[in-house]
Design a protein around this motif. Sequence first.
Motif, PDB file in Angstrom:
ATOM      1  N   SER A 649       0.817  -1.216   0.000  1.00 25.75           N
ATOM      2  CA  SER A 649       0.000   0.000   0.000  1.00 25.75           C
ATOM      3  C   SER A 649       0.849   1.262   0.000  1.00 25.75           C
ATOM      4  N   CYS A 650       2.120   1.144   0.401  1.00 24.65           N
ATOM      5  CA  CYS A 650       2.993   2.319   0.426  1.00 24.65           C
ATOM      6  C   CYS A 650       3.279   2.851  -0.979  1.00 24.65           C
ATOM      7  N   PHE A 651       3.100   2.020  -1.991  1.00 20.93           N
ATOM      8  CA  PHE A 651       3.467   2.405  -3.347  1.00 20.93           C
ATOM      9  C   PHE A 651       2.270   2.920  -4.156  1.00 20.93           C
ATOM     10  N   GLU A 652       1.183   3.243  -3.471  1.00 21.71           N
ATOM     11  CA  GLU A 652      -0.005   3.730  -4.169  1.00 21.71           C
ATOM     12  C   GLU A 652       0.076   5.204  -4.518  1.00 21.71           C
ATOM     13  N   SER A 653       0.882   5.976  -3.794  1.00 22.11           N
ATOM     14  CA  SER A 653       1.029   7.403  -4.083  1.00 22.11           C
ATOM     15  C   SER A 653       2.387   7.872  -3.599  1.00 22.11           C
ATOM     16  N   ALA A 654       2.826   9.021  -4.107  1.00 23.84           N
ATOM     17  CA  ALA A 654       4.114   9.577  -3.698  1.00 23.84           C
ATOM     18  C   ALA A 654       4.108   9.932  -2.220  1.00 23.84           C
ATOM     19  N   GLU A 655       2.996  10.463  -1.741  1.00 26.52           N
ATOM     20  CA  GLU A 655       2.914  10.843  -0.333  1.00 26.52           C
ATOM     21  C   GLU A 655       3.034   9.628   0.579  1.00 26.52           C
ATOM     22  N   GLU A 656       2.315   8.554   0.225  1.00 23.23           N
ATOM     23  CA  GLU A 656       2.387   7.336   1.034  1.00 23.23           C
ATOM     24  C   GLU A 656       3.798   6.757   1.025  1.00 23.23           C
ATOM     25  N   LEU A 657       4.433   6.767  -0.135  1.00 22.99           N
ATOM     26  CA  LEU A 657       5.755   6.186  -0.256  1.00 22.99           C
ATOM     27  C   LEU A 657       6.782   6.983   0.548  1.00 22.99           C
ATOM     28  N   ALA A 658       6.695   8.306   0.495  1.00 22.02           N
ATOM     29  CA  ALA A 658       7.629   9.135   1.266  1.00 22.02           C
ATOM     30  C   ALA A 658       7.419   8.947   2.762  1.00 22.02           C
ATOM     31  N   ILE A 689       5.294   8.391  -9.219  1.00 26.41           N
ATOM     32  CA  ILE A 689       5.199   8.118  -7.776  1.00 26.41           C
ATOM     33  C   ILE A 689       6.588   8.119  -7.146  1.00 26.41           C
ATOM     34  N   THR A 690       7.551   7.419  -7.756  1.00 27.65           N
ATOM     35  CA  THR A 690       8.883   7.333  -7.151  1.00 27.65           C
ATOM     36  C   THR A 690       9.592   8.684  -7.173  1.00 27.65           C
ATOM     37  N   GLN A 691       9.503   9.410  -8.286  1.00 31.53           N
ATOM     38  CA  GLN A 691      10.161  10.709  -8.345  1.00 31.53           C
ATOM     39  C   GLN A 691       9.495  11.711  -7.395  1.00 31.53           C
ATOM     40  N   GLY A 692       8.177  11.625  -7.292  1.00 29.60           N
ATOM     41  CA  GLY A 692       7.477  12.489  -6.340  1.00 29.60           C
ATOM     42  C   GLY A 692       7.874  12.183  -4.906  1.00 29.60           C
ATOM     43  N   ALA A 693       8.033  10.904  -4.588  1.00 24.30           N
ATOM     44  CA  ALA A 693       8.442  10.521  -3.232  1.00 24.30           C
ATOM     45  C   ALA A 693       9.852  11.009  -2.931  1.00 24.30           C
ATOM     46  N   GLU A 695      11.276  13.657  -4.163  1.00 25.64           N
ATOM     47  CA  GLU A 695      11.197  15.099  -3.949  1.00 25.64           C
ATOM     48  C   GLU A 695      10.653  15.415  -2.554  1.00 25.64           C
ATOM     49  N   LEU A 696       9.650  14.666  -2.097  1.00 30.29           N
ATOM     50  CA  LEU A 696       9.095  14.874  -0.757  1.00 30.29           C
ATOM     51  C   LEU A 696      10.114  14.524   0.330  1.00 30.29           C
ATOM     52  N   LEU A 697      10.913  13.488   0.099  1.00 26.26           N
ATOM     53  CA  LEU A 697      11.954  13.156   1.076  1.00 26.26           C
ATOM     54  C   LEU A 697      12.948  14.303   1.226  1.00 26.26           C
ATOM     55  N   ARG A 698      13.250  14.977   0.123  1.00 24.85           N
ATOM     56  CA  ARG A 698      14.227  16.069   0.163  1.00 24.85           C
ATOM     57  C   ARG A 698      13.633  17.358   0.723  1.00 24.85           C
ATOM     58  N   THR A 699      12.333  17.529   0.602  1.00 23.81           N
ATOM     59  CA  THR A 699      11.707  18.785   1.036  1.00 23.81           C
ATOM     60  C   THR A 699      10.991  18.596   2.376  1.00 23.81           C
ATOM     61  N   GLU A 700       9.820  17.965   2.359  1.00 24.92           N
ATOM     62  CA  GLU A 700       9.026  17.849   3.575  1.00 24.92           C
ATOM     63  C   GLU A 700       9.711  17.011   4.655  1.00 24.92           C
ATOM     64  N   LYS A 701      10.411  15.971   4.250  1.00 24.71           N
ATOM     65  CA  LYS A 701      11.025  15.069   5.239  1.00 24.71           C
ATOM     66  C   LYS A 701      12.421  15.514   5.646  1.00 24.71           C
ATOM     67  N   GLY A 702      12.991  16.477   4.941  1.00 20.36           N
ATOM     68  CA  GLY A 702      14.249  17.071   5.370  1.00 20.36           C
ATOM     69  C   GLY A 702      15.505  16.290   5.051  1.00 20.36           C
ATOM     70  N   TYR A 703      15.438  15.278   4.204  1.00 20.70           N
ATOM     71  CA  TYR A 703      16.642  14.512   3.877  1.00 20.70           C
ATOM     72  C   TYR A 703      17.568  15.333   2.979  1.00 20.70           C
TER      73      TYR A 703
END
Length: 728
Positions: A649-658, A689-693, A695-703
Motif C-alpha cells: 500500500s505504500c506504493f499507491e502514491s508519492a505521499e504514502e511512499l515518502a 510516484i517514485t520521483q514524487g516521493a 522530492e518529498l523526502l528532500r523537502t518535507e522530510k528534510g533529507y
Amino acid sequence: MLQRRRTPLPIWVPLTVVASAVVVAASLAITTLSAFGVAGALPPALRAAVGVVAVLAMPGFPIAALLRLPTNGVFAAIGVSLSLAVNILAAQLNYAGGLHQPYATQYAVSAIGVVATAALGRQWYRERQTVTVAGVLRWVRRGVAPTGVRWVSVTLLVAVAALFFSAVRRLDVEAAGSLGLFGVLGVDYYAGLALLCAVLVIEYRRAVLDRAVVATSNVVLIAYITMPVAWSMGTAPFVTAYVHRMITNWLIDGGALPPPVDARISWAGFFSAAANLITTTGLHDSAILLVSASLVFGICLMFPVYAIGLAITGSRRVGWLGVTMLTLFNWYQQDYFAPQAVAMLFYATLLAVLLWQLRASNVPALAGSRLKRTATAWRRIPGRVTGRDGSWTLAMEMTLVVILAAMVVAHQLTPLAAIGVLLIISAAGLTRYKLLWLAAFVIFIGWFRYGAAAYWQGHLGQVIADIGGVDQNLNSSVSQKITGDPTYRDLQLLRIGSALLLMALAGIGWLRLRRLPRSRPWLIAALALSPFVLVMLQSYGGEVAIRAFLYASPVLSPLAAMCILPLLRPRTGSALPRRLMAVAAGCVLLVTGLLVTANRGLNISFERTKPHELAIASELVAKIHDAGLGYWGQGALYGVPRDFDLADSCFESAEELATCTAQPDVEYFSNTEQDENFVRLSLGATPAITQGALELLRTEKGYQTVYDSGGVLVLKRPSAPNIRLGGN
C-alpha cells in the motif's frame, strides 16, 4: 580393500594420477604462498582458478578412480561432489567449531588428496605392464575422434561463438524494460542461438554420437543461456549473489561464523568452503567467484544428469539430449553463487549413483499379486553391482553419506527432497542401501537440532504453520509472483507455461519409456514427482514451487528428451520425412531456447547490478556501519542483517511512499535504477510516484543529498553523520 581382481584397473588411471598430482601441487603452492603473505605476486585470476579447480577436484577424483567408477557420468559426478563435500565439511568444522585455522584445514584436505593420489599411483605401478601411458593416449584419441564429417559442426560452432561474443559486447542491459533481456538482445544473439540449435540437430541425428562435439555444444549452450548479462557487465546477473558474497566475506574477516541474523548462517557450509578458498588463495574478497559461477555449476551438473538419462534408458543419445533439455528449461536461475547450486549437484549425483547401480545389478523379481508385491517390495535386496564386492558396496555407501552430510550443513531444503527419493527407492527394494534414507534423516535432524538451533528457536512457529498449507504455499510461490506492470505480469505466465510444457514433454516421454526393457517407469515417475511433496511441507519464502521443479528437472529432462528423440531419429527411411522431422526438431529446440532466454532474463532490469551501483553500495555499507538504511528494492547489495520492508500500500502514491520511507530509524536512504525498476515492474509504482516521493523526502522530510551520480542517489537525515561516497 577396493576391488582389484574382479574389476581391472581402468586404462585412464594414469591420466587421473598425473592430473591429480598437478592439481594438488598447484593448490599446495598457492596455499603456502598465501600463508606467507606473498601470494599477491601471482595474478588474482590464476589464484582463483587454481583454488576453484582444487575444490572441485580434490580429493574426489582420485577417490573416484580408486573406486573404479565408470566414465558414464558417474565418475565425474562423484569426483566433483565428493571434493565439494569434503571441502564443505572441513571448512564448516573450522568456522563453526571456532578453530580459526583455515590454512590447517586446507592442508588437511590436500593431504587427503595426496594420500588418495599416492594410493592410486601405487595401483598403477603394480599394473604398469597392462595400464600404460600409450594406452591412455589411445583412449583419449578414441574419445575425441570424429564419428563422421565434423567440419560442418565445428565451423558452425565457431560462428556461434563469434555471434555470442558480438551480442555480449553490444548488449545494453540498462535498456531492459518489462520484456527483460528478451527485448534488448541483438539479432546476432538470436542468429547464434538458431545456428547452435542446428548444430545440436546435426549431432543428435548421427548414427554414432560424436561425443566431443556434443559435449562442446552443450557447454556452449550453457554459456549462451546463462552468461550474456554477467559477461557483458562484469557483475553477477542475480543480485542475491551479493548477499552471499557479504556472508562469505563476513566469515573471511571474522574467522568464525557470524551471529545468526539470517537463516542462511545456520546452514553455512557453502559459505565456509568459499571463505576458506578465498582465504587460502590470498584473494580477500569472494566477488571474483560470482561472475562465471553459473557456467561452472552448469558444466558440473552435466555429468550426473547425463548419467541419470543413461541409467534410465540405456541410451547415450538420450543422456546427452537430457542435458540439453535441462539447460533449455533451466529458467529457475538457481545456478548462481549460492548454496542451492551445490546442493542441487549433490542431489543429482545421489540419483545418478543409485540409478546406475540399479541398472548395473541383478534385481530379484517379486512374486504374488500386485498388492503382495507392493507390500513386500521393501524386503527385496538387489544384487551387487557386477564385478564389485561387499567392501566396494560399503565404500560407495560411505561416500554417499559424506555427500549427504555436506548437503545437510549447506542447505535447508534439499535434504528433504533427498530423503524423499531415498525412501522411495528403499521402499521399492531397489537399492542395497536400505537405511541410507534414515542416515540422511538422522543427520538432518541432528543438524537442525544443534547446528541450526538459532534458526528454529526463532522460527519454529512459522515452520510448523507451513506444514500442510498447500494452498498457502502455492499462493506464495505462484499467485503472489504475478503482479505489477501488465506486460511484465503477462510474461510471468511464460514461466508457468514453460513448467507445464516440460511436464507435458516428460509425460509423453514417460509413455515411450514404458516400452523399454529394464526402464522401471513407475519408479522414475515417483522420483520425478516426489519433490512436489515439498509444497505440503514448506513455503520456503514463496519459492517452494520453483524448487520442486528444480529438484524434479534431472529426471524430467531425460524424459522430455525421450519425447523429442523420434524427431531426431525417426524410424522412417524416406529422406523427405526425415528432413522435415529434423527441421521440426530444430524448431522445438529453438522455441524452447527462446522461452528460456525470455524467462531467465525477465527480471534482469532489477536483478542485474552495474559495477557503479555495486561500488557505491559497498562503500555506503562500510561507512554507515549499523545505522538505519532505507531502500525500495530488494536490498541485496546492502547485505544482511539489513531488513527494510514496505507494505504494498505504500506504493499507491508519492505521499504514502515518502511517509513509509521516512521511518524514525531510517538515517540514510539509497535509491538506484535497479530499485526503481523493481518497484515499477513488480509493484506497479509509476515513475511519477517514485520521483514524487524522492522530492518529498528532500523537502518535507528534510533529507539531504549525499551522493547523486550514475543512477545512484543517497540521502541522509540532517542528524546523521556526514559521509563521502565515490571520492566526493
